[in-house]
Structure formats: structure tokens, C-alpha cells
Design a protein around this motif. Structure first.
Motif, mmCIF file in Angstrom:
data_model
loop_
_atom_site.group_PDB
_atom_site.id
_atom_site.type_symbol
_atom_site.label_atom_id
_atom_site.label_comp_id
_atom_site.label_asym_id
_atom_site.label_seq_id
_atom_site.Cartn_x
_atom_site.Cartn_y
_atom_site.Cartn_z
ATOM 1 N N GLU A 1 0.801 -1.222 0.000
ATOM 2 C CA GLU A 1 0.000 0.000 0.000
ATOM 3 C C GLU A 1 0.836 1.275 0.000
ATOM 4 O O GLU A 1 0.542 2.228 -0.725
ATOM 5 C CB GLU A 1 -0.965 -0.009 1.193
ATOM 6 C CG GLU A 1 -2.097 -1.012 1.030
ATOM 7 C CD GLU A 1 -3.080 -0.959 2.186
ATOM 8 O OE1 GLU A 1 -2.968 -0.026 3.020
ATOM 9 O OE2 GLU A 1 -3.957 -1.841 2.253
ATOM 10 N N ASN A 2 1.895 1.324 0.807
ATOM 11 C CA ASN A 2 2.729 2.526 0.851
ATOM 12 C C ASN A 2 3.443 2.788 -0.469
ATOM 13 O O ASN A 2 3.700 3.939 -0.837
ATOM 14 C CB ASN A 2 3.748 2.433 1.983
ATOM 15 C CG ASN A 2 3.153 2.831 3.330
ATOM 16 O OD1 ASN A 2 2.056 3.389 3.386
ATOM 17 N ND2 ASN A 2 3.853 2.531 4.402
ATOM 18 N N PHE A 3 3.776 1.713 -1.188
ATOM 19 C CA PHE A 3 4.419 1.885 -2.487
ATOM 20 C C PHE A 3 3.446 2.492 -3.495
ATOM 21 O O PHE A 3 3.834 3.284 -4.353
ATOM 22 C CB PHE A 3 4.950 0.542 -2.996
ATOM 23 C CG PHE A 3 6.018 -0.054 -2.113
ATOM 24 C CD1 PHE A 3 7.293 0.485 -2.102
ATOM 25 C CD2 PHE A 3 5.746 -1.127 -1.290
ATOM 26 C CE1 PHE A 3 8.293 -0.039 -1.296
ATOM 27 C CE2 PHE A 3 6.728 -1.659 -0.470
ATOM 28 C CZ PHE A 3 8.002 -1.117 -0.469
ATOM 29 N N LEU A 4 2.170 2.127 -3.380
ATOM 30 C CA LEU A 4 1.149 2.702 -4.256
ATOM 31 C C LEU A 4 1.052 4.211 -4.066
ATOM 32 O O LEU A 4 0.816 4.963 -5.012
ATOM 33 C CB LEU A 4 -0.213 2.065 -3.961
ATOM 34 C CG LEU A 4 -0.418 0.624 -4.418
ATOM 35 C CD1 LEU A 4 -1.654 0.041 -3.753
ATOM 36 C CD2 LEU A 4 -0.567 0.554 -5.915
ATOM 37 N N LYS A 5 1.233 4.659 -2.852
ATOM 38 C CA LYS A 5 1.066 6.078 -2.538
ATOM 39 C C LYS A 5 2.192 6.942 -3.117
ATOM 40 O O LYS A 5 2.036 8.159 -3.229
ATOM 41 C CB LYS A 5 0.996 6.259 -1.015
ATOM 42 C CG LYS A 5 -0.227 5.589 -0.401
ATOM 43 C CD LYS A 5 -0.188 5.623 1.120
ATOM 44 C CE LYS A 5 -1.378 4.878 1.713
ATOM 45 N NZ LYS A 5 -1.328 4.840 3.194
ATOM 46 N N SER A 6 3.308 6.305 -3.504
ATOM 47 C CA SER A 6 4.449 7.063 -4.037
ATOM 48 C C SER A 6 4.634 6.885 -5.542
ATOM 49 O O SER A 6 5.505 7.513 -6.137
ATOM 50 C CB SER A 6 5.746 6.642 -3.327
ATOM 51 O OG SER A 6 5.695 6.952 -1.957
ATOM 52 N N ALA A 7 3.845 6.015 -6.162
ATOM 53 C CA ALA A 7 4.025 5.712 -7.581
ATOM 54 C C ALA A 7 3.386 6.779 -8.462
ATOM 55 O O ALA A 7 2.397 7.407 -8.104
ATOM 56 C CB ALA A 7 3.427 4.355 -7.908
ATOM 57 N N LYS A 8 3.957 6.977 -9.651
ATOM 58 C CA LYS A 8 3.429 7.941 -10.619
ATOM 59 C C LYS A 8 2.475 7.268 -11.607
ATOM 60 O O LYS A 8 1.559 7.889 -12.126
ATOM 61 C CB LYS A 8 4.598 8.576 -11.379
ATOM 62 C CG LYS A 8 4.246 9.818 -12.182
ATOM 63 C CD LYS A 8 3.945 11.008 -11.291
ATOM 64 C CE LYS A 8 3.662 12.268 -12.091
ATOM 65 N NZ LYS A 8 4.866 12.780 -12.787
ATOM 66 N N ASN A 9 2.722 5.982 -11.877
ATOM 67 C CA ASN A 9 1.859 5.192 -12.764
ATOM 68 C C ASN A 9 1.574 3.852 -12.101
ATOM 69 O O ASN A 9 2.498 3.166 -11.657
ATOM 70 C CB ASN A 9 2.539 4.955 -14.116
ATOM 71 C CG ASN A 9 2.640 6.215 -14.947
ATOM 72 O OD1 ASN A 9 1.686 6.633 -15.577
ATOM 73 N ND2 ASN A 9 3.819 6.843 -14.920
ATOM 74 N N VAL A 10 0.282 3.504 -12.067
ATOM 75 C CA VAL A 10 -0.127 2.270 -11.406
ATOM 76 C C VAL A 10 -1.071 1.495 -12.324
ATOM 77 O O VAL A 10 -2.080 2.038 -12.782
ATOM 78 C CB VAL A 10 -0.834 2.546 -10.065
ATOM 79 C CG1 VAL A 10 -1.266 1.236 -9.415
ATOM 80 C CG2 VAL A 10 0.070 3.339 -9.127
ATOM 81 N N GLN A 11 -0.735 0.236 -12.587
ATOM 82 C CA GLN A 11 -1.599 -0.667 -13.360
ATOM 83 C C GLN A 11 -2.056 -1.784 -12.429
ATOM 84 O O GLN A 11 -1.232 -2.489 -11.851
ATOM 85 C CB GLN A 11 -0.835 -1.247 -14.547
ATOM 86 C CG GLN A 11 -0.317 -0.195 -15.514
ATOM 87 C CD GLN A 11 0.671 -0.762 -16.523
ATOM 88 O OE1 GLN A 11 1.053 -1.923 -16.448
ATOM 89 N NE2 GLN A 11 1.081 0.068 -17.471
ATOM 90 N N LEU A 12 -3.365 -1.946 -12.297
ATOM 91 C CA LEU A 12 -3.903 -2.905 -11.334
ATOM 92 C C LEU A 12 -4.596 -4.076 -12.035
ATOM 93 O O LEU A 12 -5.739 -4.415 -11.733
ATOM 94 C CB LEU A 12 -4.876 -2.193 -10.379
ATOM 95 C CG LEU A 12 -4.260 -1.134 -9.461
ATOM 96 C CD1 LEU A 12 -5.339 -0.419 -8.664
ATOM 97 C CD2 LEU A 12 -3.246 -1.776 -8.512
ATOM 98 N N HIS A 13 -3.910 -4.693 -12.987
ATOM 99 C CA HIS A 13 -4.532 -5.795 -13.718
ATOM 100 C C HIS A 13 -3.470 -6.793 -14.188
ATOM 101 O O HIS A 13 -2.277 -6.510 -14.160
ATOM 102 C CB HIS A 13 -5.320 -5.281 -14.922
ATOM 103 C CG HIS A 13 -4.541 -4.338 -15.795
ATOM 104 N ND1 HIS A 13 -4.750 -2.979 -15.778
ATOM 105 C CD2 HIS A 13 -3.546 -4.544 -16.687
ATOM 106 C CE1 HIS A 13 -3.927 -2.401 -16.630
ATOM 107 N NE2 HIS A 13 -3.183 -3.332 -17.203
ATOM 108 N N GLY A 14 -3.963 -7.937 -14.624
ATOM 109 C CA GLY A 14 -3.096 -8.989 -15.151
ATOM 110 C C GLY A 14 -3.932 -9.931 -15.986
ATOM 111 O O GLY A 14 -4.711 -9.507 -16.824
#
Length: 278
Positions: free
Chosen positions: A74-87
Motif C-alpha cells: 500500500e505505501n508503495f502505491l502512494k508514491s508511484a506515478k503510474n499504477v496498473q492494477l490488472h493482469g
């Protein structure tokens, strides 16, 4: 190599700035967090689309991501500029997906996207999505008629079309919503004649963008054995490749692009370089 501390959560802007500086300085050990995150919250899917490994039982041990593991991200999500939540799975099935969506709610600097088949876009799911900070939902559709959708995806086209329209309508009611709705088509011999109509369908339901790509070019052995029968339709992967009808497909895409420009809806292509119209 990363040397990370969980004590301080940098903003996406500061994190990216630190990452660029580390790259420019040629550092081999960096302290910034990942700038881009691609997380598969599940490999479970509720559909068996003919061109997907799920259709031939090639997704081994499908399962949802453990929520304890998700919590550590979760903390890494808060610092990311681009997030892909699928596979390879359907994210809306996964508790971890909704956990991630909640965790990233305050990250207003990130572009956050997810792929979905839209079957599970209930009113409750739509409200959660619109309450989140999701930037783009890419809906895999592959058809714009009842018969073609049933052949390829095996679900009710009317149900999914209504789900998409309801999502777009509710999004439009929220004047400050930044959510963009993309509709995707994987082109094959069976459906390429619907390419132009697909653009008009997307406009009619309120989507923002249409995207087209072709089938994956797997190795010859995999292609030769890939066969799925659904009712009167038998999908043979190797036979559905568009290599020998590339000119016809290109003409359809050119026409679709012209229609998209008139309708003022987004249009893009990926995959086979021969399909690119630039």
C-alpha cells in the motif's frame, strides 16, 4: 537494487524526481520507491474468452492475491506515478483490488488504470470506482453485437453494454470526475468487420476512447493446438490471425479512425506494426 525504508512515504512527484536523479548519477543502489507499479491482484477470471489462456485451462492455480501481501504494497502505491492494477484475471473479483483502490485514494498525482470485462460493474462497484482515484478503466469488449460477443466472450452483450452505459452516465453526473472509459477490441478474422461499428457503439454508450490490437503471436506449437468450441462456433487461434487479411483490416481501421475524428472520440492501435496508420 533497492534499499527502502517504510518510515517516510514520499509524494509521487518527489519520488520520481529522486529516481531520475539516481539514474542520472548512475547509482546501483537507490532509495526511491518504484515509479511505475504493475500489480496483478488476481489471476481468477469469470469469463473464458476464446483467445485467452483461461479458455484452454492454461492459467495454472488461479487465485487472488493474499490481502496481507497486498497490505505490504500500500505505501508503495502512494508514491508511484503510474499504477496498473490488472493482469490475467478480472480485478473486480479480487478483494485485494478494492483494497488497493482504497489505499491509493489520496494519490492525486498518479495515473491509475485497470482492465476489466465490465460484467461485475454493479451499482455498488460503480460507486466505489467513482469514489476512488482511478484514472482509466479499459473495458475489454471485442465486439459490438450480441452474436459476436457471445461467440468470443460467452456472456450477455446486453448486460455488459448496460453496465458500461450506467458507468458512463454516473461518471458524467460527477462534474469533477477524472475517470476515462476506454473500450478495447482484439481484432481477429471473426470480428474485424465490426471495427467501424465498434467506434459508433463506444460513442453511443458514452465511452471516451476506442483501442484496437490484434491477437498475440504465440509460438507455432501453441497456436496449432489452441481450439475452443462455443456453440456452433469453433475458434482456432492460428486460423484467426489476421496476417493474410491485413489490407482489409487496415482499411477498416482507417475508416474507423475517420469516424472517430468526426464523432470526437479517442482512437488508438497497438500490436502489429502493419496496423499502425501513421
Amino acid at each position: 537494487m533497492y534499499a527502502l525504508s517504510n518510515s517516510v512515504v514520499p509524494s509521487p512527484f518527489d519520488n520520481e524526481k529522486e529516481a531520475i536523479l539516481a539514474w542520472e548519477q548512475g547509482k546501483e543502489v537507490v532509495t526511491n520507491r518504484p515509479v511505475l507499479l504493475s500489480i496483478e491482484s488476481t489471476s481468477v477470471c469469470n469469463l473464458r474468452c476464446v483467445m485467452c489462456p483461461h479458455a484452454i485451462g492454461a492459467v495454472h492455480r488461479p487465485k487472488h492475491m493474499d490481502q496481507e501481501i497486498a497490505g505490504k504494497l500500500e505505501n508503495f502505491l502512494k508514491s508511484a506515478k503510474n499504477v496498473q492494477l490488472h493482469g490475467i484475471g478480472e480485478p473486480l473479483l479480487s478483494p485485494a483490488f478494492w483494497q488497493f483502490l482504497s489505499a491509493i485514494r489520496d494519490n492525486h498525482q498518479a495515473h491509475i488504470e485497470v482492465n476489466s470485462n465490465a460484467v461485475l460493474l454493479t451499482d455498488s462497484a460503480i460507486e466505489k470506482i467513482l469514489d476512488s482515484n482511478l484514472s482509466t478503466i479499459n473495458i475489454s469488449l471485442d465486439a459490438c453485437s450480441r452474436e459476436m460477443y457471445k461467440k468470443i466472450r460467452g456472456e450477455s452483450f446486453e448486460k455488459v453494454a448496460k453496465n458500461i452505459q450506467r458507468l458512463c452516465d454516473k461518471r458524467n453526473e460527477r462534474k469533477n470526475s477524472k475517470l476515462k472509459v476506454w473500450l478495447n477490441m482484439t481484432i481477429m478474422k471473426e470480428n474485424y468487420k465490426e471495427i467501424v461499428h465498434f467506434v459508433h457503439f463506444a460513442k453511443a454508450v458514452g465511452a471516451d476512447h476506442t483501442h484496437f490490437n490484434d491477437l498475440n503471436d504465440f509460438d507455432a506449437e501453441a497456436l496449432a493446438s489452441w481450439m475452443v468450441t462455443r456453440g456452433d462456433f469453433t475458434f482456432r487461434y492460428a486460423e484467426q490471425m489476421i496476417g493474410d487479411i491485413i489490407e482489409d483490416v487496415t482499411k477498416s481501421l482507417q475508416e474507423a479512425k475517420s469516424h472517430a475524428e468526426i464523432l470526437k472520440i479517442g482512437f488508438s492501435i497497438s500490436g502489429n506494426k502493419k496496423l499502425h496508420l501513421e
